[in-house]
Scaffold this motif. Structure first.
Motif, PDB file in Angstrom:
ATOM      1  N   GLY A  78       4.540  24.543  24.432  1.00 18.10           N
ATOM      2  CA  GLY A  78       4.225  24.642  23.293  1.00 18.10           C
ATOM      3  C   GLY A  78       3.075  23.503  23.290  1.00 18.10           C
ATOM      4  O   GLY A  78       2.265  24.127  23.945  1.00 18.10           O
ATOM      5  N   ASN A  79       2.042  23.533  21.733  1.00 18.57           N
ATOM      6  CA  ASN A  79       0.598  23.187  21.851  1.00 18.57           C
ATOM      7  C   ASN A  79       0.440  21.589  21.812  1.00 18.57           C
ATOM      8  O   ASN A  79       1.467  21.255  21.472  1.00 18.57           O
ATOM      9  N   ASP A  80      -0.542  21.483  22.267  1.00 21.73           N
ATOM     10  CA  ASP A  80      -0.528  19.528  22.040  1.00 21.73           C
ATOM     11  C   ASP A  80      -0.678  19.150  20.690  1.00 21.73           C
ATOM     12  O   ASP A  80      -1.721  19.784  19.658  1.00 21.73           O
ATOM     13  N   GLY A  81       0.504  18.255  20.349  1.00 14.50           N
ATOM     14  CA  GLY A  81       0.445  17.673  18.834  1.00 14.50           C
ATOM     15  C   GLY A  81       1.469  18.662  18.456  1.00 14.50           C
ATOM     16  O   GLY A  81       0.967  18.003  17.134  1.00 14.50           O
ATOM     17  N   GLU A  82       1.795  18.990  18.056  1.00  9.08           N
ATOM     18  CA  GLU A  82       2.875  20.352  18.409  1.00  9.08           C
ATOM     19  C   GLU A  82       3.845  19.368  17.862  1.00  9.08           C
ATOM     20  O   GLU A  82       4.749  18.659  19.385  1.00  9.08           O
ATOM     21  N   VAL A  83       4.558  19.155  17.052  1.00  6.25           N
ATOM     22  CA  VAL A  83       5.706  19.247  16.724  1.00  6.25           C
ATOM     23  C   VAL A  83       7.116  20.088  16.640  1.00  6.25           C
ATOM     24  O   VAL A  83       7.026  20.953  16.145  1.00  6.25           O
ATOM     25  N   LYS A  84       7.964  19.746  17.540  1.00  7.92           N
ATOM     26  CA  LYS A  84       8.656  21.089  18.072  1.00  7.92           C
ATOM     27  C   LYS A  84      10.604  20.201  18.583  1.00  7.92           C
ATOM     28  O   LYS A  84      10.415  18.412  18.524  1.00  7.92           O
ATOM     29  N   THR A  85      11.321  20.905  17.539  1.00  7.07           N
ATOM     30  CA  THR A  85      12.457  20.635  17.600  1.00  7.07           C
ATOM     31  C   THR A  85      13.123  21.841  18.627  1.00  7.07           C
ATOM     32  O   THR A  85      13.205  22.927  18.520  1.00  7.07           O
ATOM     33  N   TYR A  86      13.808  20.662  19.902  1.00  7.89           N
ATOM     34  CA  TYR A  86      14.825  21.637  20.997  1.00  7.89           C
ATOM     35  C   TYR A  86      16.302  21.665  20.792  1.00  7.89           C
ATOM     36  O   TYR A  86      16.894  20.494  20.435  1.00  7.89           O
ATOM     37  N   VAL A  87      16.881  23.164  21.191  1.00  5.08           N
ATOM     38  CA  VAL A  87      18.117  22.201  21.202  1.00  5.08           C
ATOM     39  C   VAL A  87      19.079  23.230  21.863  1.00  5.08           C
ATOM     40  O   VAL A  87      18.628  24.392  22.601  1.00  5.08           O
ATOM     41  N   PHE A  88      19.529  21.781  22.524  1.00  2.00           N
ATOM     42  CA  PHE A  88      20.437  22.424  24.535  1.00  2.00           C
ATOM     43  C   PHE A  88      22.032  22.591  24.286  1.00  2.00           C
ATOM     44  O   PHE A  88      22.321  21.732  22.611  1.00  2.00           O
ATOM     45  N   ASP A  89      22.759  23.315  24.779  1.00  2.00           N
ATOM     46  CA  ASP A  89      24.359  23.301  25.016  1.00  2.00           C
ATOM     47  C   ASP A  89      23.959  23.106  26.131  1.00  2.00           C
ATOM     48  O   ASP A  89      23.460  23.343  27.304  1.00  2.00           O
ATOM     49  N   ALA A  90      25.398  22.892  27.248  1.00  6.30           N
ATOM     50  CA  ALA A  90      25.975  22.912  27.980  1.00  6.30           C
ATOM     51  C   ALA A  90      24.297  24.697  28.917  1.00  6.30           C
ATOM     52  O   ALA A  90      24.847  24.275  29.995  1.00  6.30           O
ATOM     53  N   SER A  91      24.003  25.551  27.943  1.00  8.40           N
ATOM     54  CA  SER A  91      23.818  27.179  28.832  1.00  8.40           C
ATOM     55  C   SER A  91      22.262  27.135  28.903  1.00  8.40           C
ATOM     56  O   SER A  91      22.005  27.868  29.466  1.00  8.40           O
ATOM     57  N   GLY A  92      22.140  25.573  28.502  1.00  9.11           N
ATOM     58  CA  GLY A  92      20.577  25.493  28.257  1.00  9.11           C
ATOM     59  C   GLY A  92      19.582  25.277  27.172  1.00  9.11           C
ATOM     60  O   GLY A  92      20.798  24.527  25.692  1.00  9.11           O
ATOM     61  N   ILE A  93      19.183  25.825  26.930  1.00  2.00           N
ATOM     62  CA  ILE A  93      18.008  26.071  25.489  1.00  2.00           C
ATOM     63  C   ILE A  93      18.477  27.157  24.854  1.00  2.00           C
ATOM     64  O   ILE A  93      18.309  28.359  25.149  1.00  2.00           O
ATOM     65  N   ARG A  94      18.702  26.496  23.653  1.00  2.04           N
ATOM     66  CA  ARG A  94      19.036  27.764  22.221  1.00  2.04           C
ATOM     67  C   ARG A  94      17.620  28.029  21.705  1.00  2.04           C
ATOM     68  O   ARG A  94      17.149  27.124  20.973  1.00  2.04           O
TER      69      ARG A  94
END
Length: 78
Positions: A62-78
Motif C-alpha cells: 500500500g501507500n503512505d497514509g493509506e488506510v487498509k484492511t488485511y484479512v488472514f487465515d491459516a493459508s495466508g492473506i486473503r
C-alpha cells in the motif's frame, strides 16, 4: 502472527471475531496476535506495516497514509 511497523501507524486487530487491540505503533515496533481461524488487521499506514504469518513474510502492501484492511487465515492473506 507478527505485525511489524517500519513506519508509525495505528492498527486495529480482530482475532476470531473478537477485538484484541487498537493501538499506535511507533516505528520500529511490533505486536503479535494468535488466532485459530482468522485475523483482521486494519492499519492507518499501509506502506509502513509488514507481517510474519506462520514463518511466511508478507511485505507492506500500500501507500503512505493509506488506510487498509488485511484479512488472514491459516493459508495466508486473503
Amino acid at each position: 502472527m507478527l505485525i511489524r511497523a517500519e513506519k508509525n501507524t495505528w492498527v486495529s486487530i480482530v482475532a476470531d471475531g473478537k477485538p484484541v487491540a487498537e493501538e499506535t505503533l511507533i516505528a520500529p515496533a511490533h505486536t503479535s496476535v494468535r488466532a485459530s481461524h482468522e485475523v483482521i488487521v486494519r492499519t492507518g499506514n499501509a506502506a509502513g506495516v509488514s507481517f510474519l504469518l506462520n514463518g511466511k513474510e508478507i511485505p507492506a502492501q500500500g501507500n503512505d497514509g493509506e488506510v487498509k484492511t488485511y484479512v488472514f487465515d491459516a493459508s495466508g492473506i486473503r
